[in-house]
Scaffold this motif. Structure first.
Motif, PDB file in Angstrom:
ATOM      1  N   LEU A 422       0.867  -1.021  -0.052  1.00 44.01           N
ATOM      2  CA  LEU A 422      -0.071   0.042  -0.062  1.00 44.01           C
ATOM      3  C   LEU A 422       0.941   1.307   0.057  1.00 44.01           C
ATOM      4  CD1 LEU A 422      -2.806   1.305   0.094  1.00 44.01           C
ATOM      5  CD2 LEU A 422      -2.582   1.026   2.644  1.00 44.01           C
ATOM      6  N   ALA A 423       0.635   2.100  -1.141  1.00 41.30           N
ATOM      7  CA  ALA A 423       1.143   3.378  -0.932  1.00 41.30           C
ATOM      8  C   ALA A 423      -0.119   4.282  -0.900  1.00 41.30           C
ATOM      9  CB  ALA A 423       1.895   3.680  -2.252  1.00 41.30           C
ATOM     10  N   PRO A 424      -0.250   4.727   0.315  1.00 44.78           N
ATOM     11  CA  PRO A 424      -1.722   5.358   0.595  1.00 44.78           C
ATOM     12  C   PRO A 424      -1.658   6.902   0.082  1.00 44.78           C
ATOM     13  CG  PRO A 424      -0.284   5.536   2.641  1.00 44.78           C
ATOM     14  CD  PRO A 424       0.599   4.707   1.548  1.00 44.78           C
ATOM     15  N   THR A 425      -2.927   6.912  -0.235  1.00 45.10           N
ATOM     16  CA  THR A 425      -3.288   8.351  -0.944  1.00 45.10           C
ATOM     17  C   THR A 425      -4.483   9.062  -0.005  1.00 45.10           C
ATOM     18  OG1 THR A 425      -4.654   7.550  -2.584  1.00 45.10           O
ATOM     19  CG2 THR A 425      -2.425   7.707  -3.372  1.00 45.10           C
ATOM     20  N   LYS A 426      -4.819  10.126  -0.178  1.00 42.76           N
ATOM     21  CA  LYS A 426      -6.133  10.836   0.519  1.00 42.76           C
ATOM     22  C   LYS A 426      -7.092  10.174   0.045  1.00 42.76           C
ATOM     23  CE  LYS A 426      -3.766  15.333   1.220  1.00 42.76           C
ATOM     24  NZ  LYS A 426      -3.889  16.773   0.818  1.00 42.76           N
ATOM     25  N   ALA A 427      -7.254   9.919  -1.159  1.00 39.12           N
ATOM     26  CA  ALA A 427      -8.765   9.346  -1.814  1.00 39.12           C
ATOM     27  C   ALA A 427      -8.647   7.790  -1.059  1.00 39.12           C
ATOM     28  CB  ALA A 427      -8.490   9.116  -3.247  1.00 39.12           C
ATOM     29  N   TRP A 428      -7.582   7.088  -1.249  1.00 39.70           N
ATOM     30  CA  TRP A 428      -7.645   5.731  -0.308  1.00 39.70           C
ATOM     31  C   TRP A 428      -8.316   5.789   0.813  1.00 39.70           C
ATOM     32  CZ3 TRP A 428      -5.221   4.109   3.893  1.00 39.70           C
ATOM     33  CH2 TRP A 428      -5.423   2.792   4.252  1.00 39.70           C
ATOM     34  N   LYS A 429      -7.615   6.729   1.703  1.00 38.88           N
ATOM     35  CA  LYS A 429      -8.117   6.697   3.140  1.00 38.88           C
ATOM     36  C   LYS A 429      -9.654   7.092   3.240  1.00 38.88           C
ATOM     37  CE  LYS A 429      -7.446   8.248   7.918  1.00 38.88           C
ATOM     38  NZ  LYS A 429      -6.890   9.394   8.591  1.00 38.88           N
ATOM     39  N   LYS A 430     -10.143   7.782   2.433  1.00 37.77           N
ATOM     40  CA  LYS A 430     -11.467   8.426   2.444  1.00 37.77           C
ATOM     41  C   LYS A 430     -12.406   7.240   1.937  1.00 37.77           C
ATOM     42  CE  LYS A 430     -14.607  11.662   2.679  1.00 37.77           C
ATOM     43  NZ  LYS A 430     -14.847  12.215   4.207  1.00 37.77           N
ATOM     44  N   ALA A 431     -11.919   6.377   0.817  1.00 35.60           N
ATOM     45  CA  ALA A 431     -12.657   5.497   0.472  1.00 35.60           C
ATOM     46  C   ALA A 431     -12.546   4.114   1.163  1.00 35.60           C
ATOM     47  CB  ALA A 431     -12.245   4.901  -1.119  1.00 35.60           C
ATOM     48  N   LYS A 433     -11.319   4.035   4.752  1.00 33.86           N
ATOM     49  CA  LYS A 433     -11.540   4.261   6.059  1.00 33.86           C
ATOM     50  C   LYS A 433     -12.754   5.294   6.593  1.00 33.86           C
ATOM     51  CE  LYS A 433      -7.425   2.249   7.645  1.00 33.86           C
ATOM     52  NZ  LYS A 433      -7.364   1.358   8.757  1.00 33.86           N
ATOM     53  N   GLY A 434     -12.982   5.951   5.297  1.00 36.43           N
ATOM     54  CA  GLY A 434     -14.200   7.113   5.528  1.00 36.43           C
ATOM     55  C   GLY A 434     -13.639   8.188   6.383  1.00 36.43           C
ATOM     56  N   GLU A 435     -12.496   8.231   6.524  1.00 33.76           N
ATOM     57  CA  GLU A 435     -11.849   9.444   7.184  1.00 33.76           C
ATOM     58  C   GLU A 435     -11.170  10.446   6.203  1.00 33.76           C
ATOM     59  OE1 GLU A 435      -9.709   7.942  10.435  1.00 33.76           O
ATOM     60  OE2 GLU A 435     -11.487   6.922  10.993  1.00 33.76           O
ATOM     61  N   ASP A 436     -10.912  11.693   6.707  1.00 33.02           N
ATOM     62  CA  ASP A 436     -10.008  12.343   5.836  1.00 33.02           C
ATOM     63  C   ASP A 436      -8.589  12.356   6.327  1.00 33.02           C
ATOM     64  OD1 ASP A 436     -11.963  13.790   4.342  1.00 33.02           O
ATOM     65  OD2 ASP A 436     -12.539  15.170   5.931  1.00 33.02           O
ATOM     66  N   TRP A 437      -7.810  12.454   5.249  1.00 34.86           N
ATOM     67  CA  TRP A 437      -6.379  12.442   5.458  1.00 34.86           C
ATOM     68  C   TRP A 437      -6.018  13.555   6.619  1.00 34.86           C
ATOM     69  CZ3 TRP A 437      -3.051   8.702   4.057  1.00 34.86           C
ATOM     70  CH2 TRP A 437      -1.788   8.968   4.001  1.00 34.86           C
ATOM     71  N   VAL A 438      -5.029  13.216   7.554  1.00 38.16           N
ATOM     72  CA  VAL A 438      -4.505  14.422   8.298  1.00 38.16           C
ATOM     73  C   VAL A 438      -3.093  14.549   8.072  1.00 38.16           C
ATOM     74  CG1 VAL A 438      -6.445  14.285  10.154  1.00 38.16           C
ATOM     75  CG2 VAL A 438      -4.264  12.782  10.073  1.00 38.16           C
ATOM     76  N   ILE A 439      -2.503  15.556   8.606  1.00 36.76           N
ATOM     77  CA  ILE A 439      -1.215  15.691   8.082  1.00 36.76           C
ATOM     78  C   ILE A 439      -0.036  14.872   8.989  1.00 36.76           C
ATOM     79  CG2 ILE A 439      -0.850  17.510   9.796  1.00 36.76           C
ATOM     80  CD1 ILE A 439       0.848  17.698   6.415  1.00 36.76           C
ATOM     81  N   GLY A 440      -0.824  14.208  10.084  1.00 40.66           N
ATOM     82  CA  GLY A 440      -0.018  13.238  10.849  1.00 40.66           C
ATOM     83  C   GLY A 440       0.132  12.035  10.257  1.00 40.66           C
ATOM     84  N   ASP A 441      -0.810  11.744   9.276  1.00 39.10           N
ATOM     85  CA  ASP A 441      -0.652  10.510   8.315  1.00 39.10           C
ATOM     86  C   ASP A 441       0.517  10.665   7.645  1.00 39.10           C
ATOM     87  OD1 ASP A 441      -2.891   9.316   9.493  1.00 39.10           O
ATOM     88  OD2 ASP A 441      -4.104  10.365   8.269  1.00 39.10           O
ATOM     89  N   THR A 442       0.782  12.084   7.005  1.00 34.99           N
ATOM     90  CA  THR A 442       1.628  12.069   5.892  1.00 34.99           C
ATOM     91  C   THR A 442       3.074  11.971   6.521  1.00 34.99           C
ATOM     92  OG1 THR A 442       0.120  13.736   4.769  1.00 34.99           O
ATOM     93  CG2 THR A 442       2.536  13.727   4.290  1.00 34.99           C
ATOM     94  N   LEU A 443       3.036  12.519   7.740  1.00 39.53           N
ATOM     95  CA  LEU A 443       4.427  12.318   8.619  1.00 39.53           C
ATOM     96  C   LEU A 443       4.749  10.945   8.726  1.00 39.53           C
ATOM     97  CD1 LEU A 443       4.122  15.447   8.635  1.00 39.53           C
ATOM     98  CD2 LEU A 443       4.889  15.376  11.142  1.00 39.53           C
ATOM     99  N   ASN A 444       3.799  10.142   9.412  1.00 35.59           N
ATOM    100  CA  ASN A 444       4.060   8.661   9.653  1.00 35.59           C
ATOM    101  C   ASN A 444       4.301   7.971   8.157  1.00 35.59           C
ATOM    102  OD1 ASN A 444       3.781   8.225  12.229  1.00 35.59           O
ATOM    103  ND2 ASN A 444       1.200   8.258  11.868  1.00 35.59           N
ATOM    104  N   ALA A 445       3.773   8.383   7.297  1.00 38.75           N
ATOM    105  CA  ALA A 445       3.959   7.918   5.884  1.00 38.75           C
ATOM    106  C   ALA A 445       5.396   8.256   5.460  1.00 38.75           C
ATOM    107  CB  ALA A 445       2.982   7.971   4.932  1.00 38.75           C
ATOM    108  N   SER A 446       5.898   9.355   5.775  1.00 37.16           N
ATOM    109  CA  SER A 446       7.191   9.730   5.184  1.00 37.16           C
ATOM    110  C   SER A 446       8.171   8.847   5.665  1.00 37.16           C
ATOM    111  CB  SER A 446       7.247  11.411   5.408  1.00 37.16           C
ATOM    112  OG  SER A 446       7.780  11.292   6.994  1.00 37.16           O
ATOM    113  N   ILE A 447       8.151   8.326   6.959  1.00 36.81           N
ATOM    114  CA  ILE A 447       9.276   7.207   7.367  1.00 36.81           C
ATOM    115  C   ILE A 447       8.769   5.799   6.968  1.00 36.81           C
ATOM    116  CG2 ILE A 447      10.086   9.083   8.838  1.00 36.81           C
ATOM    117  CD1 ILE A 447       8.934   7.410  11.093  1.00 36.81           C
TER     118      ILE A 447
END
Lengths: 632, 379
Positions: A422-431, A433-447
């Motif tokens: 999985l290389a997550p995207t905002k659309a993926w999370k919405k579809a 998990k039904g939740e909006d992407w938050v910046i913390g998710d990006t930070l986690n993904a970056s590492i």
């Protein structure tokens, strides 16, 4: 008493009545003739067809399964003739006496005899009932020599699938087993062979995924049977066609080495040729012996395999997906460089954490790394650098770069359950998990934490792409019946070469420069140096309180909560030839648990490197011929 | 007088009777029987000892009996008609005590050298008894209700005994054979019309009552009747036989698949291939032509019976001849209808062709009567 008066009248009446009667009878005879004509002449064609259907039965001759070889022509799967003994009641006369006599030359138990006798009593007299299977040639020879004393006994030839490399190739080869109703419902396959009871089909691995070419084509025997199904004679025979021989890209020596090097860990290692995508080794530990499945695995053994927390049955190289941890940092770095969000020499200050909306994102080093540029951030695996960079780059760019490098995208391999990661995207999370992407998710993904997942195979692809600069794709099957399978992905990556250079340089530093996280695992031989990246991915959430107290050391945690240890690399650094990924599940730190394994396997690969070209398969090796003198 | 006695128009005596045999009839019987030998040889797969040889021996014995009977004056046979009938009834009554049970029905009596089916014998017994009765009966009484009732009892009594064996097929054949003799003897046609009408009404009534509260039979009885009439409603029982039998006949085509080339019979798809269903093998191996030839031979046998009867001024002889011919007709017509799916499956052999001693012996005894009537007919 007789009254001859008016005999004429009575006779006349009789004659009249008799003529009426004769007329009716003639009518019936006519009707019978008519019906006869209707059936025999008018409906002849259809009835003849029915008679033919009655008479002719088609028996399938099962083909011999194709052989599988490694790149050097070493057999990985072949068929060994095996014999079973059958008895036909009506030919045996006194079956029990015959079986007792048989018991003196062949190891059969009283139970076998009782079972055979019982089965015979349930079947018609001409049906062959199995007595014992898996006999070796010596016993068969003894039975043949004593044939006159053993009426009704016959030896039937079959084939057993043998995996001479046993545990080393269990996950790649998979195994065959008798076709089940479940298999039939799963497969869109109308091959009549599948209807043969206990017909062997691939259940896992290569055996399952290239089932059709390996299976071959059924032969047909047309036999005449009578009303109760007894075979009267053979009308015609069309031989079966043996399955295709398959050559894999794997080098059995490297595979064996990798498998042994992983040892008792729950781990996976993948070695790939960066020039053509050939998978040279794909180890998954612990392993199992596929031969056990072919012969019918015991309940106890199966239970052991199934309940083992290290999941020996799972091919972790392609089916296991893990947060890639710091091995993902190349992705974030390249995404940043590509988008121009960061220059290679731009510095970020690491004080041990990044604060964002009251939440702290920690670097693995509590005290921080100080000023970090791209090179050092990779070399020392600084987290904060990537937290900062990621806020500018955004998840969409990171995700796109991950896919460019082969993470979170499907790769077509001839194996079952190849996970996409999985290389997550905002659309993926919405579809999803039904939740909006938050910046913390990006930070986690970056590492490489959070939602990001990838398989060891994908990590090896990433390393190969970083090393070669091309979109090389993995390849497991070299040839089917000497027909070469294509190499895919020779085109260059959609990344500026100097960006790749910068990352390559940093990866070299990780292993070979003082202060690099994998400094202890360098290959110290000129021209063989590795370029790599360590990764340690957390599988648990570390609370504030724990941070305050001091993070619990891995060794003090239960196994399943320890960090995954990862390492990706390619070598030689200046002229990449092989890429490698090693994932040790819950192994602790990547530099300690994964990098040394990767180094050893890579060293072996480089040592074997001069001698791992393909050997053409000998053309006379057809499926089914036992290959003597070259087993295991 | 002596001149008249020696005239060809007088009844022959002594060995010269041989010259007055109905030789064409004997030849036809032999031709039909020979077809049977051929088919039995074929269905046994070329094993002559299995069925063909015993059948040939029995046929020769039967022919011997027939010739012997032909020498005996018909008047003698007429005189013992009543005894034959009573013996037949006695044997039928004895079956439950000394009979053998085969296939769920008790029909056979073991005579040591052969097994006898009294119900077969009874067909001839009824023919003889009725012929005697109508030969004796005054012309004016033939249609009198009381004198009609007597032959009906003579027919129904053995029929009921046969039905109890149980053998519905033979019982119906006895009734039909008896009725035919009453018909040719001259019983008024209104009786027959009334009988047919009442039987039709009864059958209609029985079936019409099905499912209503006045239902005359039990459900399983209806089911049994339906299976009897329409075998395809029981595809694994008699329906299977009919299907396989039609396949064999149909696959023969115009000229058949050749002697011993039939696959249906050779591979045992045909049930009772050497007895009741032997006609299917003939059809399969010799096709439509073979079937028609056999049917033609049967028709000729029937024709010669009629010709003999028409030229016979002896009422007993004529009635017996037509009665035997008609019995013979019922045999082959019912058997052929059965194998061709036109009639329910009843255990009726193909006369002179099917393997089996009882039916063949009874038939040749019957033709012995026909020959005797022919030889001794007043001219």
């Amino acid at each position: 008493m007789r009254r001859p008066q008016k005999p004429g009248r009575l006779r006349q009446l009789l004659t009249r009545r008799a003529i009426v009667l004769a007329g009716m009878q003639a009518g019936v005879i006519g009707a019978l003739g008519w019906q006869m004509r209707r059936i025999a002449v008018e409906q002849n064609q259809s009835f003849r067809l029915l008679a033919e259907e009655n008479r002719v039965n088609i028996r399938l001759i099962p083909p011999v399964r194709g052989l599988v070889f490694d790149r050097l022509g070493k057999p990985l799967a072949y068929n060994e003739p095996t014999y079973k003994i059958e008895i036909v009641r009506e030919q045996a006369g006194d079956p029990e006496a015959v079986l007792r006599r048989l018991a003196t030359i062949v190891p059969i138990t009283d139970e076998d005899i009782a079972q055979a006798l019982e089965e015979m009593s349930n079947r018609r007299g001409f049906v062959a009932v199995p007595v014992i299977k898996d006999l070796d040639w010596e016993h068969i020879a003894a039975v043949s020599a004593n044939a006159p004393a053993l009426p009704g006994i016959s030896a039937e030839l079959g084939h057993y699938r043998i995996y001479p490399q046993a545990d080393d190739f269990a996950h790649i080869m998979g195994f065959v087993g008798p076709v089940s109703d479940y298999d039939l419902s799963q497969r869109d396959d109308d091959d009549p062979l599948l209807l043969i009871p206990r017909f062997q089909i691939g259940k896992n691995g290569i055996e399952r995924q290239i089932e059709k070419p390996l299976r071959g084509k059924a032969g047909v025997k047309r036999i005449e049977v009578n009303a109760i199904g007894r075979v009267m004679r053979v009308l015609g025979r069309e031989e079966s066609q043996a399955g295709s021989n398959v050559q894999l890209t794997i080098d059995h020596r490297l595979q064996k080495f990798a498998q042994e090097r992983l040892g008792e860990n729950s781990a996976a290692a993948v070695v790939m040729d960066v020039r053509n995508g050939d998978l040279l080794a794909m180890a998954s530990a612990p392993s199992f012996d596929p031969n056990k499945f072919v012969r019918g695995i015991s309940v106890a053994d199966f239970k052991d395999l199934n309940e083992n927390i290290y999941k020996p049955m799972l091919n972790k190289a392609v089916t296991g997906t893990y947060p890639p941890g710091s091995t993902f940092k190349m992705v974030t770095a390249l995404a940043a460089l590509k988008g121009g969000f960061m220059k290679t020499n731009e510095k970020v200050r690491c004080k041990g954490y990044t604060e964002l909306y009251d939440r702290r994102f920690h670097c693995w080093r509590r005290g921080g790394h100080g000023n970090m540029d791209l090179h050092n951030s990779l070399k020392q695996s600084c987290d904060v650098y990537y937290y900062e960079v990621a806020q500018k780059v955004g998840i969409e760019n990171i995700s796109a770069m991950a896919k460019e490098l082969g993470l979170g995208v499907p790769h077509s391999l001839e194996l079952p359950a190849v996970r996409e990661g999985l290389a997550p995207t905002k659309a993926w999370k919405k579809a999803r998990k039904g939740e909006d992407w938050v910046i913390g998710d990006t930070l986690n993904a970056s590492i490489g934490q959070g939602f990001v997942l990838s398989s060891p195979m994908q990590l090896a692809v990433m390393a190969a792409r970083l090393g070669s600069g091309t979109k090389i794709s993995p390849r497991l099957v070299n040839a089917i019946d000497n027909r070469p399978q294509p190499v895919r992905g020779r085109e260059p990556l959609d990344i500026e070469p100097e960006h790749i250079k910068a990352v390559q340089k940093a990866m070299f530093a990780v292993v070979n420069e003082r202060g690099g996280t994998a400094g202890g695992s360098a290959i110290r031989k000129k021209g063989w140096e590795m370029a790599g990246k360590t990764g340690t991915s957390q599988v648990r959430f570390i609370t504030k309180e724990e941070r305050a107290r001091g993070v619990i050391r891995n060794e003090d945690l239960p196994w399943e909560r320890r960090d995954h240890a990862l390492f990706v690399a390619y070598a030689p650094a200046d002229n990449p030839r092989f890429s490698i990924s090693v994932v040790v599940e819950h192994g602790g730190g990547g530099s300690k648990a994964a990098a040394p394994i990767a180094r050893d396997i890579m060293r072996e690969a480089l040592e074997l490197g001069a001698d791992n070209g393909y050997r053409a398969l000998p053309t006379d090796v057809r499926a089914g011929k036992p290959i003597l003198g070259d087993k295991a | 007088m002596s001149f008249v006695n020696n005239n060809v128009r007088t009844v022959p005596t002594g060995l010269s009777k041989v010259l007055f045999f109905n030789w064409p009839l004997a030849l036809l019987l032999t031709a039909v029987a020979s077809t049977g030998f051929l088919m039995l040889y074929s269905v046994s797969g070329g094993d002559i000892e299995r069925w063909a040889e015993p059948q040939i021996i029995r046929f020769c014995m039967g022919m011997g009996v027939m010739i012997f009977m032909a020498f005996v004056p018909i008047s003698f046979w007429r005189e013992i008609s009543g005894i034959a009938y009573i013996v037949g009834i006695a044997l039928l009554l004895a079956v439950p005590y000394i009979g053998e049970t085969r296939g769920g029905a008790q029909r056979w009596i073991d005579l040591g050298f052969m097994t006898l089916q009294p119900s077969e014998l009874m067909k001839i017994g009824v023919v003889m008894a009725l012929a005697f009765y109508y030969d004796w009966l005054d012309e004016r009484r033939i249609s009198h209700p009381v004198w009609v009732l007597i032959p009906i009892i003579l027919i129904i009594f053995p029929a009921v005994l046969v039905l109890g064996q149980p053998d519905l097929g033979t019982a119906l054949l006895i009734i039909a054979g008896g009725a035919i003799i009453m018909f040719i003897a001259g019983v008024h046609w209104l009786y027959f019309a009334a009988a047919i009408l009442s039987v039709s009404l009864l059958v209609t009534g029985v079936f019409a009552s099905k499912g209503t509260e006045y239902q005359l039979l039990k459900d399983y009885q209806y089911k049994r009747i339906e299976t009897f009439i329409d075998p395809s409603s029981d595809p694994l029982g008699s329906g299977y036989h009919i299907t396989q039998s039609k396949i064999a006949l149909g696959s023969g085509g115009l000229t058949g698949r050749g002697f011993m080339q039939g696959t249906q019979q050779r591979l045992n798809f045909l049930p009772e291939k050497h007895t009741d269903f032997i006609f299917t093998t003939l059809g399969e191996e010799f096709g439509f032509v073979g079937g028609i030839v056999l049917l033609g031979l049967y028709g000729l046998i029937l024709l010669f019976c009629y010709v003999s009867a028409f030229s016979n001024r002896d009422r007993f002889g004529a009635i017996v001849t037509i009665g035997v011919g008609t019995t013979f007709f019922f045999y082959f017509a019912v058997n052929m209808s059965m194998v061709m799916g036109l009639a329910p499956v009843v255990g009726v052999p193909l006369p002179l062709v099917s393997y089996g001693g009882s039916a063949m012996m009874v038939l040749l005894i019957a033709f012995g009567l026909v020959q005797s009537a022919h030889v001794h007919r007043p001219r």
